[in-house]
Design a protein around this motif. Structure first.
Motif, PDB file in Angstrom:
ATOM      1  N   ASP A  89       0.868  -1.177   0.000  1.00  0.00           N
ATOM      2  CA  ASP A  89       0.000   0.000   0.000  1.00  0.00           C
ATOM      3  C   ASP A  89       0.903   1.224   0.000  1.00  0.00           C
ATOM      4  O   ASP A  89       1.697   1.413   0.931  1.00  0.00           O
ATOM      5  N   VAL A  90       0.794   2.055  -1.023  1.00  0.00           N
ATOM      6  CA  VAL A  90       1.705   3.195  -1.145  1.00  0.00           C
ATOM      7  C   VAL A  90       1.568   4.193  -0.005  1.00  0.00           C
ATOM      8  O   VAL A  90       2.463   5.019   0.212  1.00  0.00           O
ATOM      9  N   TYR A  91       0.462   4.140   0.741  1.00  0.00           N
ATOM     10  CA  TYR A  91       0.257   5.106   1.818  1.00  0.00           C
ATOM     11  C   TYR A  91       0.520   4.520   3.210  1.00  0.00           C
ATOM     12  O   TYR A  91       0.438   5.237   4.208  1.00  0.00           O
ATOM     13  N   ALA A  92       0.834   3.242   3.312  1.00  0.00           N
ATOM     14  CA  ALA A  92       1.093   2.622   4.607  1.00  0.00           C
ATOM     15  C   ALA A  92       2.541   2.867   5.025  1.00  0.00           C
ATOM     16  O   ALA A  92       3.414   3.144   4.203  1.00  0.00           O
ATOM     17  N   ALA A  93       2.798   2.746   6.324  1.00  0.00           N
ATOM     18  CA  ALA A  93       4.152   2.989   6.850  1.00  0.00           C
ATOM     19  C   ALA A  93       4.984   1.716   6.749  1.00  0.00           C
ATOM     20  O   ALA A  93       5.260   1.042   7.739  1.00  0.00           O
ATOM     21  N   THR A  94       5.362   1.386   5.509  1.00  0.00           N
ATOM     22  CA  THR A  94       6.151   0.182   5.275  1.00  0.00           C
ATOM     23  C   THR A  94       7.436   0.527   4.539  1.00  0.00           C
ATOM     24  O   THR A  94       7.623   1.646   4.055  1.00  0.00           O
ATOM     25  N   ALA A  95       8.312  -0.464   4.450  1.00  0.00           N
ATOM     26  CA  ALA A  95       9.614  -0.217   3.830  1.00  0.00           C
ATOM     27  C   ALA A  95      10.205  -1.504   3.290  1.00  0.00           C
ATOM     28  O   ALA A  95       9.820  -2.609   3.692  1.00  0.00           O
ATOM     29  N   ALA A  96      11.154  -1.333   2.380  1.00  0.00           N
ATOM     30  CA  ALA A  96      11.935  -2.447   1.847  1.00  0.00           C
ATOM     31  C   ALA A  96      13.382  -2.271   2.298  1.00  0.00           C
ATOM     32  O   ALA A  96      13.916  -1.163   2.292  1.00  0.00           O
ATOM     33  N   HIS A  97      13.996  -3.382   2.685  1.00  0.00           N
ATOM     34  CA  HIS A  97      15.386  -3.360   3.134  1.00  0.00           C
ATOM     35  C   HIS A  97      16.070  -4.612   2.608  1.00  0.00           C
ATOM     36  O   HIS A  97      15.435  -5.664   2.475  1.00  0.00           O
ATOM     37  N   LYS A  98      17.352  -4.521   2.343  1.00  0.00           N
ATOM     38  CA  LYS A  98      18.045  -5.645   1.730  1.00  0.00           C
ATOM     39  C   LYS A  98      18.344  -6.781   2.709  1.00  0.00           C
ATOM     40  O   LYS A  98      18.349  -7.948   2.327  1.00  0.00           O
ATOM     41  N   THR A  99      18.597  -6.458   3.976  1.00  0.00           N
ATOM     42  CA  THR A  99      19.096  -7.501   4.878  1.00  0.00           C
ATOM     43  C   THR A  99      18.374  -7.628   6.216  1.00  0.00           C
ATOM     44  O   THR A  99      18.607  -8.598   6.933  1.00  0.00           O
ATOM     45  N   LEU A 100      17.513  -6.691   6.610  1.00  0.00           N
ATOM     46  CA  LEU A 100      16.794  -6.842   7.868  1.00  0.00           C
ATOM     47  C   LEU A 100      15.795  -7.996   7.762  1.00  0.00           C
ATOM     48  O   LEU A 100      15.182  -8.192   6.708  1.00  0.00           O
ATOM     49  N   PRO A 101      15.617  -8.769   8.818  1.00  0.00           N
ATOM     50  CA  PRO A 101      14.603  -9.833   8.781  1.00  0.00           C
ATOM     51  C   PRO A 101      13.223  -9.244   8.499  1.00  0.00           C
ATOM     52  O   PRO A 101      12.923  -8.118   8.885  1.00  0.00           O
ATOM     53  N   PRO A 103       9.078  -9.867   8.987  1.00  0.00           N
ATOM     54  CA  PRO A 103       8.967  -8.432   9.188  1.00  0.00           C
ATOM     55  C   PRO A 103       9.827  -7.968  10.364  1.00  0.00           C
ATOM     56  O   PRO A 103      10.119  -8.747  11.274  1.00  0.00           O
ATOM     57  N   SER A 104      10.230  -6.703  10.326  1.00  0.00           N
ATOM     58  CA  SER A 104      10.872  -6.064  11.457  1.00  0.00           C
ATOM     59  C   SER A 104      10.459  -4.604  11.442  1.00  0.00           C
ATOM     60  O   SER A 104       9.823  -4.138  10.490  1.00  0.00           O
ATOM     61  N   TYR A 105      10.797  -3.900  12.494  1.00  0.00           N
ATOM     62  CA  TYR A 105      10.375  -2.507  12.634  1.00  0.00           C
ATOM     63  C   TYR A 105      11.595  -1.623  12.814  1.00  0.00           C
ATOM     64  O   TYR A 105      12.576  -2.013  13.460  1.00  0.00           O
ATOM     65  N   ALA A 106      11.526  -0.425  12.254  1.00  0.00           N
ATOM     66  CA  ALA A 106      12.661   0.490  12.344  1.00  0.00           C
ATOM     67  C   ALA A 106      12.175   1.926  12.443  1.00  0.00           C
ATOM     68  O   ALA A 106      11.129   2.277  11.882  1.00  0.00           O
ATOM     69  N   ARG A 120       7.358  -0.493   9.075  1.00  0.00           N
ATOM     70  CA  ARG A 120       7.409  -1.958   9.134  1.00  0.00           C
ATOM     71  C   ARG A 120       8.101  -2.462   7.873  1.00  0.00           C
ATOM     72  O   ARG A 120       7.645  -2.206   6.751  1.00  0.00           O
ATOM     73  N   VAL A 121       9.194  -3.169   8.035  1.00  0.00           N
ATOM     74  CA  VAL A 121       9.931  -3.720   6.900  1.00  0.00           C
ATOM     75  C   VAL A 121       9.271  -5.023   6.473  1.00  0.00           C
ATOM     76  O   VAL A 121       9.241  -5.994   7.236  1.00  0.00           O
ATOM     77  N   ASN A 122       8.698  -5.032   5.264  1.00  0.00           N
ATOM     78  CA  ASN A 122       8.023  -6.241   4.776  1.00  0.00           C
ATOM     79  C   ASN A 122       8.392  -6.569   3.332  1.00  0.00           C
ATOM     80  O   ASN A 122       7.734  -7.361   2.682  1.00  0.00           O
ATOM     81  N   ASP A 123       9.482  -5.964   2.842  1.00  0.00           N
ATOM     82  CA  ASP A 123       9.857  -6.142   1.437  1.00  0.00           C
ATOM     83  C   ASP A 123      11.373  -6.092   1.298  1.00  0.00           C
ATOM     84  O   ASP A 123      12.084  -5.666   2.221  1.00  0.00           O
TER      85      ASP A 123
END
Length: 248
Positions: A89-101, A103-106, A120-123
């Motif tokens: 969802d382009v408006y949700a507070a999510t993120a993509a990261h290369k190496t964090l597990p 889901p995780s939160y940052a 929330r890292v989910n990608d």
């Protein structure tokens, strides 16, 4: 695996450029709510290779803190599945990261204006050498860099009390029932003993150190399927015990 591209970035693997969604008020973008999501194998296969480069997913997000450049991704990926199967969802507070597990939160802080938010890292992504995190368009709006496309940030992983790492379990999709978390060990042990007389599934009591001191987490499981879990909840209700909440 979804390979994210930030707004204004070169076209993705399907040749379609990313796009900017309709504007949104920054106040409408809520921080991600930190919760003890289980870390499953889905989205966490490691090592993995993208564009000829191999990445290794971290065993844990604990202690992760890094400065770098953030970007964002938008309409091209809206409605598509993220690396762990959730819908982007382009408006949700999510993120993509290369190496964090996943889901995780940052907590991400824009170093240009000191705006900060929890995501929330989910990608997986961004797969560019000079970028460390790809945020949703909404998160970029809230952090104040949607128009320019990138910003210098600091990314700090948040500890999550009660999260389970199931990546290395043979039955990684089993489910547990979380009864509760208690500050008094004796009370938690008494409740665990009572519950163990009602259901045959193992009852687990484990200490967890959180920001407000030690808690004793009470769970039952694993359950083989949803029907077994629901049956246990019904038995707990009938006996006057808390029925708990199924973990995802």
């Amino acid at each position: 695996m979804l390979m994210a591209a930030c707004g204004g970035a070169p076209p993705g693997d399907d040749g379609v450029s990313d796009g900017t969604p309709p504007p949104i008020d920054p106040a409408m973008v809520a921080d991600a709510v930190v919760r003890p999501d289980p870390i499953r194998l889905s989205g966490n296969i490691s090592p993995y290779t993208v564009n000829g480069r191999t990445y290794t997913v971290l065993d844990s997000a604990a202690g992760y803190r890094k400065k770098g450049t953030a970007s964002w991704y938008g309409t091209k990926f809206h409605g598509r599945r993220t690396s762990n199967g959730e819908i982007f969802d382009v408006y949700a507070a999510t993120a993509a990261h290369k190496t964090l597990p996943i889901p995780s939160y940052a907590r991400v802080t824009n170093l240009d204006n000191n705006r900060s938010m929890v995501v929330r890292v989910n990608d997986r992504g961004p797969f560019h050498d000079n970028r460390i995190i790809d945020l949703s368009y909404g998160a970029a709006v809230k952090l104040g860099f949607a128009n320019q496309g990138t910003a210098p940030v600091i990314v700090e992983a948040l500890s999550v009390v009660g999260a389970e790492d199931r990546r290395f379990s043979e039955d990684g999709d089993y489910r547990n029932l979380q009864i509760g978390a208690y500050s008094n060990k004796a009370s938690a042990e008494k409740l665990a003993s009572g519950i163990a007389t009602v259901i045959e599934t193992p009852v687990q009591l484990s200490p967890v150190d959180g920001p407000h001191g030690r808690l004793y987490r009470l769970r039952a499981g694993p359950f083989s399927d949803a029907a077994a879990l629901a049956q246990a909840q019904a038995a707990l209700r009938a006996a006057g015990f808390p029925e708990g909440q199924p973990l995802p």
